[in-house]
Scaffold this active site. Sequence first.
Site, short mmCIF file in Angstrom:
data_model
loop_
_atom_site.label_atom_id
_atom_site.label_comp_id
_atom_site.label_asym_id
_atom_site.label_seq_id
_atom_site.Cartn_x
_atom_site.Cartn_y
_atom_site.Cartn_z
N LYS A 53 0.84 -1.21 0.00
CA LYS A 53 0.00 0.00 0.00
C LYS A 53 0.88 1.26 0.00
O LYS A 53 0.63 2.20 -0.76
CB LYS A 53 -0.93 0.00 1.22
CG LYS A 53 -2.06 -1.01 1.09
CD LYS A 53 -2.84 -1.24 2.39
CE LYS A 53 -3.83 -2.39 2.19
NZ LYS A 53 -4.53 -2.80 3.41
N GLN A 97 -4.84 -1.61 9.63
CA GLN A 97 -4.71 -2.93 9.02
C GLN A 97 -5.28 -3.99 9.96
O GLN A 97 -4.98 -4.01 11.15
CB GLN A 97 -3.22 -3.20 8.71
CG GLN A 97 -2.96 -4.46 7.91
CD GLN A 97 -3.52 -4.40 6.49
OE1 GLN A 97 -3.64 -3.34 5.89
NE2 GLN A 97 -3.86 -5.55 5.94
N ASP A 120 -11.14 2.85 3.78
CA ASP A 120 -11.32 1.40 3.69
C ASP A 120 -12.81 1.03 3.60
O ASP A 120 -13.15 -0.08 3.21
CB ASP A 120 -10.74 0.77 4.97
CG ASP A 120 -9.76 -0.34 4.70
OD1 ASP A 120 -9.52 -0.65 3.53
OD2 ASP A 120 -9.23 -0.89 5.68
N1 GUN Z 1 -6.70 -7.02 6.10
C1 GUN Z 1 -6.87 -7.76 4.98
N2 GUN Z 1 -7.41 -7.01 4.01
C2 GUN Z 1 -7.60 -5.78 4.51
C3 GUN Z 1 -8.10 -4.56 3.99
O1 GUN Z 1 -8.52 -4.46 2.84
N3 GUN Z 1 -8.11 -3.50 4.84
C4 GUN Z 1 -7.68 -3.61 6.11
N4 GUN Z 1 -7.74 -2.53 6.87
N5 GUN Z 1 -7.20 -4.70 6.63
C5 GUN Z 1 -7.15 -5.78 5.84
#
Ligand code: GUN
Length: 284
Positions: A53, A97, A120
């Site tokens: 990311k 995350q 998100d």
């Molecule tokens: N953990 C696995 N996929 C994601 C995601 O798309 N966003 C977040 N915040 N955590 C994750």
Amino acid sequence: MSATIIKGKEVAAEMRAALKEEVAALKEKGIAPGLSVILVGDNPASQSYVKSKAKACEEIGIVSEVIRRDADITEEELLREIDGLNENPNVHGILVQLPLPKHINEKSVLNRISLAKDVDGFHPMSVGNLVIGDECFLPCTPYGIIELIKRSGEEIAGKHAVVVGRSNIVGKPVALLLLQENATVSIAHSRTQDLPGLTRQADILVSAVGNPRFIKAEDIKPGAIVIDVGNGVDENGKLVGDVDFDAAKEVASYITPVPGGVGPMTITMLLNNTVEAAKRMNRL
Ligand code: GUN
């Protein structure tokens, strides 16, 4: 006839190039889109996602920071961290995350993120807005899936979409988005009876269960659009999706590969949401 392969990697690259230009134009106006990612603990998969990311942000000019905290951080400390980011005008998007350590209540944490910075789309209020069709940030993987189907040029309205999987991150929101696009939607899961009987009725089949190659060619309606959200590993250590791709592509009209299908779209939509958040915050 063999299906058209939906090349998510190429669509993602096109979208990122356009976003890069948009970010450059915003910077000329004195607005530098910023994303803050909080990573708690040292889960290897999470570390890898967060790294990807941050790299994607850097490539298109989004200012990103990764806030790393030890797994023994208290919930109160984490909430205070989020409060600081909510108040910081240079931060347009906040992402915590997941998963979080067991002693931290995930819902309380997601609830604390300002709705305007919820890139998100995991805040309960964003989810509620999605249900009632109000404006909100869309969760990235489902958003990317809809974008891929639309860019194939195929109509969604009126089609029977079958979503296999009911997770909060993919299955449920993608079903809601397909409904919003006027598909007739069925959601299948582990307790569904006669799953192949249902998938064979799907004009659009979305599978998000993480079970390598469990959807066979004979489970697919001829001419269906097949979207594979799985990313598992087969007995040879090869990255594969939920769909038996080689056989399925002889039955479907459009199909996403794994890797190179839905995967690259997830981060792209996060970038998109972050740029959108920066624009909204500056009333653009
Ligand atoms: N953990 C696995 N996929 C994601 C995601 O798309 N966003 C977040 N915040 N955590 C994750």
